[in-house]
Write a protein that holds these residues in place. Sequence first.
Motif, PDB file in Angstrom:
ATOM      1  N   GLU A   1     -92.324  13.621  12.676  1.00  0.00           N
ATOM      2  CA  GLU A   1     -90.984  13.876  12.154  1.00  0.00           C
ATOM      3  C   GLU A   1     -89.972  12.865  12.722  1.00  0.00           C
ATOM      4  OE1 GLU A   1     -90.105  17.955  13.088  1.00  0.00           O
ATOM      5  OE2 GLU A   1     -91.886  18.678  12.048  1.00  0.00           O
ATOM      6  N   VAL A   2     -90.081  12.575  14.016  1.00  0.00           N
ATOM      7  CA  VAL A   2     -89.183  11.606  14.646  1.00  0.00           C
ATOM      8  C   VAL A   2     -89.426  10.218  14.056  1.00  0.00           C
ATOM      9  CG1 VAL A   2     -88.515  10.495  16.817  1.00  0.00           C
ATOM     10  CG2 VAL A   2     -88.999  12.952  16.767  1.00  0.00           C
ATOM     11  N   ALA A   3     -90.697   9.850  13.896  1.00  0.00           N
ATOM     12  CA  ALA A   3     -91.029   8.548  13.309  1.00  0.00           C
ATOM     13  C   ALA A   3     -90.467   8.423  11.900  1.00  0.00           C
ATOM     14  CB  ALA A   3     -92.539   8.337  13.309  1.00  0.00           C
ATOM     15  N   THR A   4     -90.519   9.491  11.132  1.00  0.00           N
ATOM     16  CA  THR A   4     -89.984   9.479   9.769  1.00  0.00           C
ATOM     17  C   THR A   4     -88.471   9.269   9.782  1.00  0.00           C
ATOM     18  OG1 THR A   4     -91.771  10.898   8.975  1.00  0.00           O
ATOM     19  CG2 THR A   4     -89.780  10.813   7.630  1.00  0.00           C
ATOM     20  N   VAL A   5     -87.779   9.910  10.707  1.00  0.00           N
ATOM     21  CA  VAL A   5     -86.325   9.726  10.837  1.00  0.00           C
ATOM     22  C   VAL A   5     -86.014   8.262  11.163  1.00  0.00           C
ATOM     23  CG1 VAL A   5     -84.296  10.311  12.234  1.00  0.00           C
ATOM     24  CG2 VAL A   5     -85.844  12.113  11.462  1.00  0.00           C
ATOM     25  N   ILE A   6     -86.784   7.681  12.087  1.00  0.00           N
ATOM     26  CA  ILE A   6     -86.576   6.275  12.462  1.00  0.00           C
ATOM     27  C   ILE A   6     -86.810   5.366  11.262  1.00  0.00           C
ATOM     28  CG2 ILE A   6     -87.484   4.368  13.854  1.00  0.00           C
ATOM     29  CD1 ILE A   6     -88.047   6.484  16.055  1.00  0.00           C
ATOM     30  N   GLN A   7     -87.863   5.617  10.517  1.00  0.00           N
ATOM     31  CA  GLN A   7     -88.205   4.767   9.373  1.00  0.00           C
ATOM     32  C   GLN A   7     -87.150   4.814   8.275  1.00  0.00           C
ATOM     33  OE1 GLN A   7     -92.071   6.362   8.595  1.00  0.00           O
ATOM     34  NE2 GLN A   7     -93.048   5.116  10.173  1.00  0.00           N
ATOM     35  N   LYS A   8     -86.354   5.869   8.236  1.00  0.00           N
ATOM     36  CA  LYS A   8     -85.297   5.991   7.230  1.00  0.00           C
ATOM     37  C   LYS A   8     -84.009   5.256   7.618  1.00  0.00           C
ATOM     38  CE  LYS A   8     -86.924  10.290   5.209  1.00  0.00           C
ATOM     39  NZ  LYS A   8     -86.659  11.718   4.982  1.00  0.00           N
ATOM     40  N   ILE A   9     -83.934   4.753   8.847  1.00  0.00           N
ATOM     41  CA  ILE A   9     -82.743   4.005   9.282  1.00  0.00           C
ATOM     42  C   ILE A   9     -82.717   2.675   8.538  1.00  0.00           C
ATOM     43  CG2 ILE A   9     -81.629   2.829  11.216  1.00  0.00           C
ATOM     44  CD1 ILE A   9     -82.840   4.974  13.055  1.00  0.00           C
ATOM     45  N   SER A  10     -81.577   2.352   7.996  1.00  0.00           N
ATOM     46  CA  SER A  10     -81.412   1.106   7.263  1.00  0.00           C
ATOM     47  C   SER A  10     -81.771  -0.086   8.142  1.00  0.00           C
ATOM     48  CB  SER A  10     -79.962   0.987   6.787  1.00  0.00           C
ATOM     49  OG  SER A  10     -79.752  -0.259   6.176  1.00  0.00           O
ATOM     50  N   GLY A  11     -82.633  -0.953   7.645  1.00  0.00           N
ATOM     51  CA  GLY A  11     -83.026  -2.148   8.373  1.00  0.00           C
ATOM     52  C   GLY A  11     -84.335  -2.035   9.134  1.00  0.00           C
ATOM     53  N   VAL A  12     -84.842  -0.817   9.313  1.00  0.00           N
ATOM     54  CA  VAL A  12     -86.124  -0.658  10.009  1.00  0.00           C
ATOM     55  C   VAL A  12     -87.241  -1.103   9.081  1.00  0.00           C
ATOM     56  CG1 VAL A  12     -87.765   1.001  10.995  1.00  0.00           C
ATOM     57  CG2 VAL A  12     -85.336   1.156  11.562  1.00  0.00           C
ATOM     58  N   GLU A  13     -88.005  -2.084   9.519  1.00  0.00           N
ATOM     59  CA  GLU A  13     -89.083  -2.639   8.699  1.00  0.00           C
ATOM     60  C   GLU A  13     -90.406  -1.912   8.921  1.00  0.00           C
ATOM     61  OE1 GLU A  13     -89.160  -6.794   9.662  1.00  0.00           O
ATOM     62  OE2 GLU A  13     -87.203  -7.148   8.735  1.00  0.00           O
ATOM     63  N   ARG A  14     -90.695  -1.559  10.173  1.00  0.00           N
ATOM     64  CA  ARG A  14     -91.924  -0.836  10.465  1.00  0.00           C
ATOM     65  C   ARG A  14     -91.860  -0.231  11.854  1.00  0.00           C
ATOM     66  NH1 ARG A  14     -95.983  -4.739  13.255  1.00  0.00           N
ATOM     67  NH2 ARG A  14     -97.409  -3.003  13.164  1.00  0.00           N
ATOM     68  N   THR A  15     -92.746   0.721  12.090  1.00  0.00           N
ATOM     69  CA  THR A  15     -92.864   1.336  13.407  1.00  0.00           C
ATOM     70  C   THR A  15     -94.331   1.420  13.788  1.00  0.00           C
ATOM     71  OG1 THR A  15     -92.998   3.598  12.524  1.00  0.00           O
ATOM     72  CG2 THR A  15     -90.796   2.764  13.075  1.00  0.00           C
ATOM     73  N   GLU A  16     -94.559   1.552  15.065  1.00  0.00           N
ATOM     74  CA  GLU A  16     -95.917   1.801  15.573  1.00  0.00           C
ATOM     75  C   GLU A  16     -95.788   2.831  16.678  1.00  0.00           C
ATOM     76  OE1 GLU A  16     -99.578  -0.612  17.631  1.00  0.00           O
ATOM     77  OE2 GLU A  16     -98.370  -1.601  16.082  1.00  0.00           O
ATOM     78  N   THR A  17     -96.581   3.894  16.592  1.00  0.00           N
ATOM     79  CA  THR A  17     -96.471   5.010  17.521  1.00  0.00           C
ATOM     80  C   THR A  17     -97.677   5.060  18.442  1.00  0.00           C
ATOM     81  OG1 THR A  17     -95.235   6.255  15.860  1.00  0.00           O
ATOM     82  CG2 THR A  17     -96.172   7.512  17.687  1.00  0.00           C
ATOM     83  N   MET A  18     -97.409   5.262  19.721  1.00  0.00           N
ATOM     84  CA  MET A  18     -98.458   5.435  20.727  1.00  0.00           C
ATOM     85  C   MET A  18     -98.177   6.737  21.463  1.00  0.00           C
ATOM     86  SD  MET A  18     -98.618   1.550  22.124  1.00  0.00           S
ATOM     87  CE  MET A  18     -96.840   1.395  22.133  1.00  0.00           C
ATOM     88  N   VAL A  19     -99.144   7.655  21.438  1.00  0.00           N
ATOM     89  CA  VAL A  19     -98.986   8.952  22.072  1.00  0.00           C
ATOM     90  C   VAL A  19     -99.611   8.905  23.464  1.00  0.00           C
ATOM     91  CG1 VAL A  19     -99.525  11.412  21.910  1.00  0.00           C
ATOM     92  CG2 VAL A  19     -99.035  10.110  19.831  1.00  0.00           C
ATOM     93  N   GLU A  20     -98.901   9.456  24.433  1.00  0.00           N
ATOM     94  CA  GLU A  20     -99.421   9.517  25.797  1.00  0.00           C
ATOM     95  C   GLU A  20    -100.677  10.386  25.843  1.00  0.00           C
ATOM     96  OE1 GLU A  20     -97.707  10.403  30.224  1.00  0.00           O
ATOM     97  OE2 GLU A  20     -97.025  11.700  28.610  1.00  0.00           O
ATOM     98  N   VAL A  21    -101.693   9.901  26.538  1.00  0.00           N
ATOM     99  CA  VAL A  21    -102.949  10.633  26.682  1.00  0.00           C
ATOM    100  C   VAL A  21    -103.080  11.061  28.144  1.00  0.00           C
ATOM    101  CG1 VAL A  21    -105.444  10.517  26.410  1.00  0.00           C
ATOM    102  CG2 VAL A  21    -103.978   9.207  24.890  1.00  0.00           C
ATOM    103  N   GLN A  22    -103.378  12.330  28.340  1.00  0.00           N
ATOM    104  CA  GLN A  22    -103.499  12.817  29.716  1.00  0.00           C
ATOM    105  C   GLN A  22    -104.911  13.214  30.030  1.00  0.00           C
ATOM    106  OE1 GLN A  22    -100.534  15.505  30.981  1.00  0.00           O
ATOM    107  NE2 GLN A  22     -98.971  14.562  29.732  1.00  0.00           N
TER     108      GLN A  22
END
Length: 72
Positions: free
Chosen positions: A51-72
């Motif tokens: 959901e957070v990544a989707t909000v970021i991707q909707k910001i004007s000018g954002v071309e792409r994102t890459e997400t890395m989740v912490e592993v414990q």
Amino acid sequence: MVRAIILVKSPKKLIAARLRKITSISDSFPTSGQFDAVAIVDVQELSEIKEVATVIQKISGVERTETMVEVQ
């Protein structure tokens, strides 16, 4: 608690400052290299990261994102 790092590609200046305004983002800062900013995300459930990544991707000018989740 689930933590992730989202890398953001955006030529827009001040993108890191815009990212910090998103509720689940605890920190954000500009970077050099392939991506222009990093967002640190802290949420309760893994599904919230998308959901957070989707909000970021909707910001004007954002071309792409890459997400890395912490592993414990």
